[in-house]
Scaffold this active site. Structure first.
Site, short mmCIF file in Angstrom:
data_model
loop_
_atom_site.label_atom_id
_atom_site.label_comp_id
_atom_site.label_asym_id
_atom_site.label_seq_id
_atom_site.Cartn_x
_atom_site.Cartn_y
_atom_site.Cartn_z
N LYS A 53 0.75 -0.98 0.42
CA LYS A 53 0.37 0.29 0.41
C LYS A 53 0.86 1.35 -0.03
CE LYS A 53 -3.43 -2.50 2.20
NZ LYS A 53 -4.26 -3.26 3.38
N GLN A 97 -5.08 -1.28 10.03
CA GLN A 97 -4.71 -3.27 8.75
C GLN A 97 -5.60 -4.46 9.43
OE1 GLN A 97 -3.32 -4.05 5.39
NE2 GLN A 97 -3.87 -5.75 6.03
N ASP A 120 -11.51 2.54 3.62
CA ASP A 120 -11.78 0.29 3.49
C ASP A 120 -13.49 0.32 3.30
OD1 ASP A 120 -9.33 -1.33 3.24
OD2 ASP A 120 -9.29 -0.84 5.67
#
Ligand code: NDP
Length: 287
Positions: A53, A97, A120
């Site tokens: 990322k 994460q 997200d």
């Protein structure tokens, strides 16, 4: 033999377009999108994802901030970091994460991120917006799958899409997104009866199971499109998907490989969401 959908190439093209968009935003409006990534503990897979990322951010021109917390960090400390990032004007997107250590309540963490910074799209507000069709952020993997189909000129409208897997991050949001694209959707899971038969009725078959080579060629209708979301380690130690690729490609019309299919698209869509977040926070709702 199936046409291989090259997620690596398609995602590289999308990243190149995003890079131009970000450069223009900076030059014309002084907006520099930024993403904060929080990683807890030393999970090797999470480390790989976070590094990927960060690399994508660097390539596109998105500023990335990494916060690496020890695995024994308390939930209160993690939530306090999220609050701090939520208030920072120079942070547009916040990503924690997953998975988190067992002592931390993942749901509480997701709900703490402001929906406008929830790149997200896991927050319940963003889940609800996906349901009603009033969304700005789409969950990254489902968005990546629909984009792969679109870029491959595969029509979704009217097709029967069978999704194996009902997780909150892949199966369920993908079903909703496919419905918005006018597919007829069937979601299957571990309690589904006659799974093989249902799979054979799919025009588009999506495997998001998490089991190596779970989908065999006899579960695929000749000419179906097969999207493999799975990331597993096969018996030979190599990364493989949920589909028995070598045999499935002889039956399908289109198929995604693993690696190099859905995976790179997921990161691409995250980058897209980070740019959207920056625009939303600068009162630009047009994107
Ligand atoms: P989950 O474990 O959360 O969900 C798996 C789903 O598969 C569940 O709904 C489960 O059913 C279903 N399932 C399990 N066994 C069977 C079975 N025998 N028959 C039918 N259904 C079954 O996984 P995720 O959705 O998070 O991820 C799925 C896979 O995709 C994983 O390999 C993951 O690593 C990968 N992944 C890849 C991404 C990418 O970017 N390429 C992004 C996210 C995930 P039930 O609900 O009944 O338990």
């Amino acid at each position: 033999m199936a046409c291989i959908i090259d997620g690596k190439r398609i995602s590289a093209e999308i990243r190149a377009k995003l890079k131009v968009e970000v450069a223009n935003l900076k030059a014309e409006r002084g907006i520099v999108p930024s993403l904060a990534v929080i990683i807890v503990g030393e999970n090797p897979a999470s480390r790989v994802y976070v590094n990927n990322k960060k690399r994508a951010c660097d390539e596109i021109g998105i500023v990335s901030h990494e916060f690496a917390l020890p695995c024994d960090v308390s939930q209160a400390e993690l939530l306090s970091l999220i609050d701090e990032l939520d208030h920072r004007g120079d942070v547009n997107g916040i990503l924690v994460q997953m998975p988190l250590p067992a002592h931390i309540d993942e749901k509480a963490v997701i709900e703490r991120i402001s929906p406008i910074k929830d790149v997200d799209a896991f927050h319940e507000i963003n889940v609800g917006k996906l349901m009603t069709g009033n969304f700005k952020f789409l969950p990254c993997t489902p968005a990546g799958i629909v984009r792969l189909l679109d870029e491959s000129n595969i029509d979704i409208a009217g097709k029967h899409c069978v999704i194996i897997g009902r997780s909150n991050i892949v199966g369920k949001p993908l079903a909703m997104l496919m419905l918005h694209c006018d597919a007829t959707v069937t979601i299957c899971h571990s309690k589904t009866l006659h799974l093989d038969e249902i799979c054979r009725t799919a025009d588009i078959l999506v495997a998001a199971v998490g089991r190596a080579k779970f989908v065999t060629a006899d579960m695929i209708a000749p000419g179906a499109v097969v999207i493999d979301v799975g990331i597993n380690r096969g018996g030979d130690g190599k990364i493989c998907g949920d589909v028995d690729f070598d045999n499935a490609k002889e039956v399908a019309s289109y198929i995604t490989p693993v690696p190099g299919g859905v995976g790179p698209m997921t990161i691409c869509m995250l980058m897209n969401n980070a740019v959207t977040a920056a625009l939303l926070q600068n009162d630009d709702l047009k994107r």
